[in-house]
Motif scaffolding. Structure first.
Motif, PDB file in Angstrom:
ATOM      1  N   ASP A 179      37.640  23.209  35.830  1.00 53.36           N
ATOM      2  CA  ASP A 179      36.797  23.305  34.642  1.00 53.36           C
ATOM      3  C   ASP A 179      35.341  23.081  35.024  1.00 53.36           C
ATOM      4  O   ASP A 179      34.998  22.034  35.597  1.00 53.36           O
ATOM      5  CB  ASP A 179      37.243  22.268  33.611  1.00 53.36           C
ATOM      6  N   ALA A 180      34.487  24.042  34.716  1.00 53.09           N
ATOM      7  CA  ALA A 180      33.074  23.945  35.094  1.00 53.09           C
ATOM      8  C   ALA A 180      32.405  22.748  34.424  1.00 53.09           C
ATOM      9  O   ALA A 180      31.533  22.107  35.014  1.00 53.09           O
ATOM     10  CB  ALA A 180      32.341  25.232  34.733  1.00 53.09           C
ATOM     11  N   GLY A 181      32.810  22.433  33.195  1.00 53.80           N
ATOM     12  CA  GLY A 181      32.213  21.303  32.498  1.00 53.80           C
ATOM     13  C   GLY A 181      32.510  19.985  33.176  1.00 53.80           C
ATOM     14  O   GLY A 181      31.631  19.121  33.315  1.00 53.80           O
ATOM     15  N   ARG A 182      33.757  19.807  33.619  1.00 56.21           N
ATOM     16  CA  ARG A 182      34.112  18.573  34.319  1.00 56.21           C
ATOM     17  C   ARG A 182      33.399  18.470  35.662  1.00 56.21           C
ATOM     18  O   ARG A 182      32.942  17.393  36.064  1.00 56.21           O
ATOM     19  CB  ARG A 182      35.623  18.517  34.528  1.00 56.21           C
TER      20      ARG A 182
ATOM     21  N   GLY B   7      28.173  25.800  46.696  1.00 57.25           N
ATOM     22  CA  GLY B   7      29.233  26.592  46.104  1.00 57.25           C
ATOM     23  C   GLY B   7      30.336  26.911  47.101  1.00 57.25           C
ATOM     24  O   GLY B   7      30.394  26.371  48.202  1.00 57.25           O
ATOM     25  N   ALA B   8      31.214  27.803  46.679  1.00 60.10           N
ATOM     26  CA  ALA B   8      32.309  28.270  47.537  1.00 60.10           C
ATOM     27  C   ALA B   8      32.269  29.782  47.551  1.00 60.10           C
ATOM     28  O   ALA B   8      32.178  30.409  46.493  1.00 60.10           O
ATOM     29  CB  ALA B   8      33.656  27.776  47.014  1.00 60.10           C
ATOM     30  N   GLY B   9      32.314  30.380  48.745  1.00 60.72           N
ATOM     31  CA  GLY B   9      32.253  31.838  48.818  1.00 60.72           C
ATOM     32  C   GLY B   9      30.925  32.360  48.329  1.00 60.72           C
ATOM     33  O   GLY B   9      29.872  31.792  48.616  1.00 60.72           O
TER      34      GLY B   9
ATOM     35  N   TRP C 105      28.674  34.318  44.851  1.00 57.97           N
ATOM     36  CA  TRP C 105      28.250  33.919  43.509  1.00 57.97           C
ATOM     37  C   TRP C 105      29.366  34.033  42.482  1.00 57.97           C
ATOM     38  O   TRP C 105      29.556  33.166  41.649  1.00 57.97           O
ATOM     39  CB  TRP C 105      27.059  34.761  43.081  1.00 57.97           C
ATOM     40  N   ARG C 106      30.139  35.112  42.516  1.00 61.29           N
ATOM     41  CA  ARG C 106      31.177  35.349  41.515  1.00 61.29           C
ATOM     42  C   ARG C 106      32.553  34.945  42.047  1.00 61.29           C
ATOM     43  O   ARG C 106      33.396  35.796  42.330  1.00 61.29           O
ATOM     44  CB  ARG C 106      31.182  36.816  41.108  1.00 61.29           C
ATOM     45  N   VAL C 107      32.758  33.659  42.182  1.00 63.77           N
ATOM     46  CA  VAL C 107      34.050  33.138  42.624  1.00 63.77           C
ATOM     47  C   VAL C 107      34.786  32.589  41.411  1.00 63.77           C
ATOM     48  O   VAL C 107      34.278  31.699  40.723  1.00 63.77           O
ATOM     49  CB  VAL C 107      33.863  32.026  43.681  1.00 63.77           C
ATOM     50  N   PRO C 108      35.977  33.092  41.111  1.00 66.75           N
ATOM     51  CA  PRO C 108      36.698  32.610  39.929  1.00 66.75           C
ATOM     52  C   PRO C 108      37.184  31.167  40.098  1.00 66.75           C
ATOM     53  O   PRO C 108      37.586  30.753  41.179  1.00 66.75           O
ATOM     54  CB  PRO C 108      37.900  33.563  39.821  1.00 66.75           C
ATOM     55  N   LEU C 109      37.119  30.420  39.004  1.00 63.18           N
ATOM     56  CA  LEU C 109      37.770  29.118  38.930  1.00 63.18           C
ATOM     57  C   LEU C 109      39.081  29.227  38.154  1.00 63.18           C
ATOM     58  O   LEU C 109      39.960  28.382  38.279  1.00 63.18           O
ATOM     59  CB  LEU C 109      36.862  28.091  38.248  1.00 63.18           C
ATOM     60  N   GLY C 110      39.169  30.247  37.340  1.00 59.56           N
ATOM     61  CA  GLY C 110      40.348  30.470  36.511  1.00 59.56           C
ATOM     62  C   GLY C 110      40.236  31.821  35.836  1.00 59.56           C
ATOM     63  O   GLY C 110      39.340  32.607  36.148  1.00 59.56           O
ATOM     64  N   PRO C 111      41.112  32.113  34.887  1.00 59.17           N
ATOM     65  CA  PRO C 111      41.125  33.429  34.244  1.00 59.17           C
ATOM     66  C   PRO C 111      39.821  33.804  33.549  1.00 59.17           C
ATOM     67  O   PRO C 111      39.442  34.965  33.520  1.00 59.17           O
ATOM     68  CB  PRO C 111      42.269  33.304  33.218  1.00 59.17           C
ATOM     69  N   ARG C 112      39.123  32.805  32.999  1.00 62.73           N
ATOM     70  CA  ARG C 112      37.908  33.108  32.235  1.00 62.73           C
ATOM     71  C   ARG C 112      36.695  32.308  32.712  1.00 62.73           C
ATOM     72  O   ARG C 112      35.674  32.270  32.030  1.00 62.73           O
ATOM     73  CB  ARG C 112      38.145  32.822  30.743  1.00 62.73           C
ATOM     74  N   THR C 113      36.808  31.667  33.860  1.00 62.80           N
ATOM     75  CA  THR C 113      35.734  30.796  34.335  1.00 62.80           C
ATOM     76  C   THR C 113      35.347  31.150  35.762  1.00 62.80           C
ATOM     77  O   THR C 113      36.208  31.400  36.595  1.00 62.80           O
ATOM     78  CB  THR C 113      36.165  29.319  34.288  1.00 62.80           C
TER      79      THR C 113
ATOM     80  N   LEU D 131      32.741  30.057  39.173  1.00 64.74           N
ATOM     81  CA  LEU D 131      31.986  28.947  39.754  1.00 64.74           C
ATOM     82  C   LEU D 131      30.512  29.056  39.390  1.00 64.74           C
ATOM     83  O   LEU D 131      29.821  28.042  39.276  1.00 64.74           O
ATOM     84  CB  LEU D 131      32.168  28.913  41.270  1.00 64.74           C
ATOM     85  N   SER D 132      30.023  30.266  39.159  1.00 62.90           N
ATOM     86  CA  SER D 132      28.631  30.442  38.742  1.00 62.90           C
ATOM     87  C   SER D 132      28.356  29.805  37.375  1.00 62.90           C
ATOM     88  O   SER D 132      27.198  29.579  37.014  1.00 62.90           O
ATOM     89  CB  SER D 132      28.266  31.926  38.706  1.00 62.90           C
ATOM     90  N   ASP D 133      29.424  29.504  36.606  1.00 62.93           N
ATOM     91  CA  ASP D 133      29.240  28.788  35.334  1.00 62.93           C
ATOM     92  C   ASP D 133      28.729  27.368  35.566  1.00 62.93           C
ATOM     93  O   ASP D 133      28.111  26.777  34.670  1.00 62.93           O
ATOM     94  CB  ASP D 133      30.552  28.743  34.551  1.00 62.93           C
ATOM     95  N   LEU D 134      28.997  26.817  36.747  1.00 67.03           N
ATOM     96  CA  LEU D 134      28.539  25.460  37.050  1.00 67.03           C
ATOM     97  C   LEU D 134      27.019  25.383  37.131  1.00 67.03           C
ATOM     98  O   LEU D 134      26.399  24.582  36.398  1.00 67.03           O
ATOM     99  CB  LEU D 134      29.196  24.949  38.326  1.00 67.03           C
ATOM    100  N   PRO D 135      26.352  26.167  37.986  1.00 63.61           N
ATOM    101  CA  PRO D 135      24.887  26.102  37.982  1.00 63.61           C
ATOM    102  C   PRO D 135      24.274  26.557  36.660  1.00 63.61           C
ATOM    103  O   PRO D 135      23.192  26.084  36.275  1.00 63.61           O
ATOM    104  CB  PRO D 135      24.477  27.020  39.144  1.00 63.61           C
TER     105      PRO D 135
END
Length: 236
Positions: free
Chosen positions: A95-98, A118-120, A122-130, A132-136
């Motif tokens: 979860d990007a919020g956590r 980050g990992a990889g 810019w557009r690395v998925p954390l889940g179906p709708r999230t 990693l770019s949502d974090l920054p």
């Protein structure tokens, strides 16, 4: 004032940790207290203390503050695969919020200069709708782009810069990192093109280093575009 930057790359294996550690070392050389976060890391080794990631350990070594490993790398995943797949297999919800909450904890510490790696790409998925770019995006962080200097890097760099800007974030700077011992054909011409087309200053160009010694790389980086004049070292 704490200066925090999110470090991303044009791809995986382009030297994000190497550059992140060098940034921390360069900031420490200016007398700044430094800290780092690797929010999500796959490819961890099981140790007596739990799962440990070599990239996160490098960041922990490079920074000046003494933070517990769990704060540096809150999500450690064992298989060296895409984080969202590793998390799904481990039945973990990314979860990007956590993750942002953990990052805020480090950002509110005694550090003057914080790197969040980050990992990889810019557009690395954390889940179906999230992503990693949502974090920054959540933290509204300026971004430093590590460009792996190899064939195709101009396209990858420009597309990444475009995505960063479309997400409403500032590309604060970029670092060219030569990832192959053989170098790159027409390297100077490619660097010239990147300097002309990327909408951010070049913070440095790192030659191939088989040992990946971030302490040597730090001397090749210019942090002045990242720091206000008040945080620049006085001329002797």
């Amino acid at each position: 004032m704490t200066h925090t930057f999110f470090v991303t790359g044009t791809n995986t294996e382009v030297g994000k940790t190497y550059v992140s550690a060098a940034l921390l070392q360069a900031a420490a050389a200016r007398g700044l207290q430094t800290a780092a976060v690797k929010p999500v890391a796959s490819g961890c080794e099981l140790t007596e203390e739990g799962l440990r990631n070599s990239d996160a350990l490098t960041l922990q070594q490079a920074m000046t503050l003494d933070l517990p490993y769990q704060q540096v790398n809150p999500v450690a995943l064992e298989p060296a695969i895409a984080p969202h797949i590793a998390a799904m297999e481990a039945r973990k919800n990314l979860d990007a919020g956590r993750l942002a909450g953990v990052c805020r904890g480090v950002m509110s510490s005694a550090a003057d200069f914080v790197v969040i790696e980050g990992a990889g790409g810019w557009r690395v998925p954390l889940g179906p709708r999230t992503m990693l770019s949502d974090l920054p995006r959540t933290l509204q962080l300026p971004v430093i782009l590590v460009v792996g200097m190899e064939l195709g890097c101009i396209n990858h760099a420009l597309l990444t810069a475009e995505a960063i800007r479309r997400d409403g974030l500032q590309l604060a700077g970029w670092v060219g990192n030569f990832v192959r011992e053989a170098g790159m054909a027409r390297a100077e011409e490619n660097l010239g093109t990147l300097r002309a087309l990327l909408p951010a200053p070049c913070l440095g160009v790192l030659p191939f280093d088989e040992q990946a010694d971030y302490r040597n790389a730090a001397a090749l980086l210019d942090l002045s575009p990242l720091l206000p004049a008040a945080d620049q070292p006085e001329a002797e």
